[in-house]
Enzyme design. Sequence first.
Site, short mmCIF file in Angstrom:
data_model
loop_
_atom_site.label_atom_id
_atom_site.label_comp_id
_atom_site.label_asym_id
_atom_site.label_seq_id
_atom_site.Cartn_x
_atom_site.Cartn_y
_atom_site.Cartn_z
N LYS A 44 0.84 -1.21 0.00
CA LYS A 44 0.00 0.00 0.00
C LYS A 44 0.87 1.26 0.00
CE LYS A 44 -3.81 -2.41 2.22
NZ LYS A 44 -4.50 -2.80 3.45
N GLN A 88 -4.56 -1.47 9.77
CA GLN A 88 -4.43 -2.77 9.10
C GLN A 88 -5.02 -3.87 9.98
OE1 GLN A 88 -3.21 -3.34 5.89
NE2 GLN A 88 -4.01 -5.40 6.26
N ASP A 111 -10.98 2.90 4.52
CA ASP A 111 -11.37 1.49 4.36
C ASP A 111 -12.90 1.35 4.32
OD1 ASP A 111 -9.44 -0.42 3.89
OD2 ASP A 111 -8.89 -0.65 6.01
#
Length: 279
Positions: A44, A88, A111
Amino acid sequence: AAAARVLADVQAEVEQLHAQGIEPALAVVLVGDDPASHVYVRNKVLRAGEVGIRSLEYRLPAEASVAEVLDVVGALNVDPAVHGILVQLPLPTHIDEVRVLQAIDPGKDVDGFHSENVGGLSQGRPVLTPCTPAGCMRLLRDTLGDLSGKHAVVVGRSNIVGKPMAALLLAANCSVSVVHSRSIEPQKLCSQADIVIAAVGRPGMIGASWIKPGAVVIDVGINRIEENGRSRLVGDVDFAAVQPVAAAITPVPGGVGPMTIAMLMHNTVLAARQQTGQA
Ligand code: NAP
């Protein structure tokens, strides 16, 4: 190729923002030593750099407390130079994942897991949409164009893939069935579908007999298996068996994974535009 197209659009938008003195920035919070998570975060951060998005990494030890993680998130929420925050997953088991995700400012929740974004999606007014299902939708639209009236079966009902995937397909006027571990005759349901999305986490579970000839198959699964003393990644679909039956199918690796990262970059730029009045 589809991911490269999304990234090219993102890069052009980043350049426009840079010209206005705005530097889109993504903060990634990583707790613990999960090797797969380290790989995901590295990818990422790399991709962000390639499209001109500034990234900041916050690494906390596996034994970090909930309060320590919440402190980091709280500081990022009020930092005007940070536009996107990604924690994460999975978090170490002693940390309440929901509590951490709910602490993220919904406007920075790239997200799309905060209940405000989940609610917006289910009410048909999505803002920041979960990256993996959003990437699957791009692939479907690239392949099929208008999805109206298609019968889509989503295998899996997790909060991060299955449920938002079903909501997006419904919003695109598909008839949607969701299959899960308690479903009766999941194979029969899948074999009636024009579109199959597999998000289960079971290597090769979906074989040729599950797929209607000419259906489009998106394989979200990422499973590490050991074969002949070697470790490799496979999806939830038996690719070799299904490819001759399907009209189109995504590979693992190299299918949905790159789309997920591309959509994360898309969401970061969207968040930056909204926070700086450029939306
Ligand atoms: P998850 O939270 O474990 O959910 C799995 C879902 O599959 C559950 O809803 C479960 O049903 C269902 N299921 C399990 N066994 C089943 C069976 N035999 N028949 C039908 N349904 C079954 O997993 P997830 O987070 O959604 O992830 C799914 C897969 O996608 C994993 O391999 C993950 O690594 C991968 N993934 C990939 C990406 C990417 O970027 N490519 C992103 C996220 C996840 P119940 O609800 O009834 O238990």
